[in-house]
Design an enzyme around this catalytic site. Sequence first.
Site, PDB file in Angstrom:
ATOM      1  N   GLY A 140       0.825  -1.218   0.000  1.00 26.91           N
ATOM      2  CA  GLY A 140       0.000   0.000   0.000  1.00 26.91           C
ATOM      3  C   GLY A 140       0.844   1.245   0.000  1.00 26.91           C
ATOM      4  O   GLY A 140       2.050   1.185  -0.250  1.00 26.91           O
ATOM      5  N   ASN A 141       0.227   2.380   0.248  1.00 27.04           N
ATOM      6  CA  ASN A 141       0.977   3.635   0.344  1.00 27.04           C
ATOM      7  C   ASN A 141       0.344   4.520   1.410  1.00 27.04           C
ATOM      8  O   ASN A 141      -0.677   4.173   1.994  1.00 27.04           O
ATOM      9  CB  ASN A 141       1.045   4.320  -1.027  1.00 27.04           C
TER      10      ASN A 141
END
Length: 404
Positions: A210-211
Amino acid sequence: MDKPKVVLGVSGGIAAYKACELLRRLTESGHDVRVVPTESALQFVGEATWAALSGHPARTQVWGDVHEVPHVRIGQEADLVVVAPATADLLAKAAHGLAGDLLTNTLLTARCPVVFAPAMHTEMWEHPATQENVATLRRRGAVVVEPAVGRLTGVDTGKGRLPEPEELFEVCRRVLARGAAATAADLAGRHVVISAGGTREPLDPVRYLGNRSSGKQGYALARTAVARGARVTLVAANTGLPDPAGADVVRVGTAVQLREAVLKAAADADAVVMAAAVADFRPARYAEGKIKKREGQEPEPVALVRNPDVLAELSADRARPGQVVVGFAAETDDVLANGRAKLARKGCDLLVVNEVGETRTFGAEDTEAVVLAADGTETPVPHGPKEALADTVWDLVAARLGRG
Ligand SMILES: Cc1cc2nc3c(=O)[nH]c(=O)nc-3n(C[C@H](O)[C@H](O)[C@H](O)COP(=O)(O)O)c2cc1C
């Protein structure tokens, strides 16, 4: 300084109780609020509640305090009129200029921005009579907030619910912040699509790549677009934020899901703003079961494959002529040079370039950016709330739509 003057019109819908919370938020944030209920509204919440919470009498008719000419004065002096909930009946009266009570008189004398927050059963909302009244009000510059989908009176669910008071308060705050410019809702009649948040690319049932994107910039874009009269589709990837009032929210998880949702919504959109952080890569293989730690064995390296480039695809295949496409570039170094190269590579009309870091921009309330345009112009946006950057983006989008 005088407090901004807000007129809170309340008409006779079951959601009138939610207007008490909106009133409280408005007064507590330093607004001078006059509540103007309809007779029917008093069936749901009494005059005493409105008067006590606002500190002003809450009359329904033009015949009280006639020496102060309230049927003209209240509207003339207002900086904002917001009607929440707005019944089908009230919308019809407003669209046709009827003036049978104090609220409808006020709507005719107000020259400030006007916001309607309709709430009613789905059938009433979808009826051509209501839809034509809404279209008339929007054409005249009023902001009519789309109702939310959810539980209605009784056992029914569907579109027609009043958005939550805290989100209606945000619409009022944004409209007031724009001041006189808000009397012409410059995105009225426009459909805009905004992506927000960060995609998650699953490795196994419990893990993902993810980020750090929180979605706050995309949500600020949605809120400001609603306040400027647009129909808003917000494609939200893994955000934990409340739905902005008036926006149609589509929830997605991965880049592939985001692509599908954005392309579908973009088919009839005037502008698409890709504020989401879409993962460039995803794991090549998805493990059906949780990947186990094995004694004495190093884990397998994670192989990655490219995700579709949604921004490039939107820019190359415009769903309709004149559609404006806006991208965001989060850079950690050589910010402007990388931004210019990305703008050329992607083929979008505008690229918002900002510097990011672990604690910078992602998740923060404030931001700082430069908006690069395909025509070579650059618009620096100084450090400030994400809504200020959002309004600059809409200024640039509205200018391009106006030229089209
Ligand atoms: C229990 C109840 C709930 C109602 N809720 C709504 C509503 O949510 N929206 C609406 O448009 N009308 C609703 N109505 C109908 C309105 O009260 C009715 O149209 C009334 O004439 C509206 O008057 P006003 O627009 O002057 O406030 C409701 C009526 C009842 C009895």
